[in-house]
Write a protein that holds these residues in place. Structure first.
Motif, short mmCIF file in Angstrom:
data_model
loop_
_atom_site.label_atom_id
_atom_site.label_comp_id
_atom_site.label_asym_id
_atom_site.label_seq_id
_atom_site.Cartn_x
_atom_site.Cartn_y
_atom_site.Cartn_z
N LEU A 1 63.48 71.19 51.75
CA LEU A 1 63.56 69.73 51.90
C LEU A 1 64.07 69.30 53.27
N THR B 1 64.49 63.67 44.88
CA THR B 1 63.47 63.98 45.89
C THR B 1 62.27 63.02 45.81
N LYS C 1 58.97 64.38 44.79
CA LYS C 1 58.34 65.41 45.65
C LYS C 1 58.37 66.75 44.90
N CYS D 1 62.46 62.03 51.85
CA CYS D 1 61.39 62.06 50.84
C CYS D 1 60.72 60.69 50.69
#
Length: 316
Positions: A155, A242, A245, A286
């Motif tokens: 990430l 996230t 994601k 994100c």
């Protein structure tokens, strides 16, 4: 994706930067696509696994009235025993065809969290049950920490981003017994279709057919681990953090074919939760013009409370 990818944690833990990066990319890709991986190279050894299953089977073999002594009112089933049919999936009236036990966090050097979490429940009839449970909890927690470190790198975060949130986190180890099915169930299945609440779930006991995962096309895929693998999936907290994601995939445990109704099934998920104060606000990295922010700000504790009420484990 029509199969569950397999990865080896030893690649991530190696001193080889290429192997480590390949692991990060593989697990990140899998969690963006189907939300599940099968993981080799974890910290559970064969002896510990065998001992844990033996103790779990010993507990669920106790008389019902003995087990019910360990069903603690007022804590939403967060420690001790939860009897058959008590839990249902979000949106389902029918209780799942299972009974289970909860081991919780063994808090270190934090009186505030020690007061916040219910105490673990000691089974007096089984001398080794709690010791083996604690050892397995620790090894699964250690495994989960490294999986989250890999995801942090995927990430674009610091590798240790999750460490302080999961240390002394509200994680749960849940040995589950799906008893033999005595008669045709009306609507109930062993575990109805659901997503998990937490950051990630590490599942022992997915070696036989039963666990199914729903892919993006709505198709149900069998998720069957090899003998040395854990199944690990993304939970709703991590998906939310996230901006979806990383995918929290809907999954279920189906009833066996009729010729196997007389058999029990055991599985042991470890639900990795952070501390209650962790903010699950969507990560800035994100969000972009194609992926606007999908979720309101919320803490992990608030989110857990909402979901326990939805699952019927806690009253408003």
């Amino acid at each position: 994706m029509n199969t569950i990818p397999s990865v080896n944690l030893k690649d991530f833990l190696s001193n080889d930067s290429v192997r480590k990066q390949n692991f990060v990319e593989a697990i990140g890709r899998a969690y963006e696509d189907i939300g599940f991986v099968a993981l080799k190279g974890h910290f559970l050894d064969d002896a510990l696994v065998d001992n844990l299953y033996e103790e779990v089977k010993n507990f669920f073999s106790l008389p019902t009235e003995t087990k019910q002594k360990y069903e603690i009112p007022g804590i939403g089933g967060q420690r001790g025993y939860v009897s058959f049919g008590k839990e249902s999936a979000k949106g389902k009236k029918e209780g799942d065809l299972k009974e289970f036990w909860h081991f919780g966090q063994y808090v270190e050097n934090n009186d505030k969290l020690k007061a916040e979490y219910p105490d673990n429940v000691v089974v007096n009839e089984l001398a080794e049950f709690n010791r083996i449970g604690k050892e397995a909890y620790r090894m699964l927690e250690k495994t989960a920490k490294h999986v989250l470190r890999a995801l942090a790198l995927h990430l674009g975060l610091e590798e240790t981003y999750f460490d302080n949130y999961i240390h002394n986190g509200n994680s749960i180890l849940r040995p589950i017994h799906y008893p033999p099915i005595a008669q045709e169930p009306d609507e109930a299945v062993r575990a109805a279709a659901h997503g998990d609440i937490n950051l990630i779930t590490l599942l022992m006991g997915a070696q036989g057919r039963g666990l199914q995962v729903q892919n993006h096309k709505g198709e149900w895929l069998d998720a069957i681990a090899e003998a040395d693998e854990l199944m690990i999936n993304v939970g709703d907290m991590l998906s939310r953090h996230t901006n979806n994601k990383l995918k929290s995939t809907i999954h279920r445990v189906i009833n066996p074919p009729k010729e196997l109704w007389g058999t029990s099934r055991y599985s042991i998920p470890f639900f990795m939760h952070p501390i209650s104060e962790m903010k699950l606000d969507v990560l800035e990295g994100c969000i972009d013009e194609n992926n606007p922010k999908q979720f309101e700000d919320i803490t992990a504790g608030q989110f857990l409370e909402e979901r326990l009420i939805e699952l019927g484990l806690k009253k408003k």
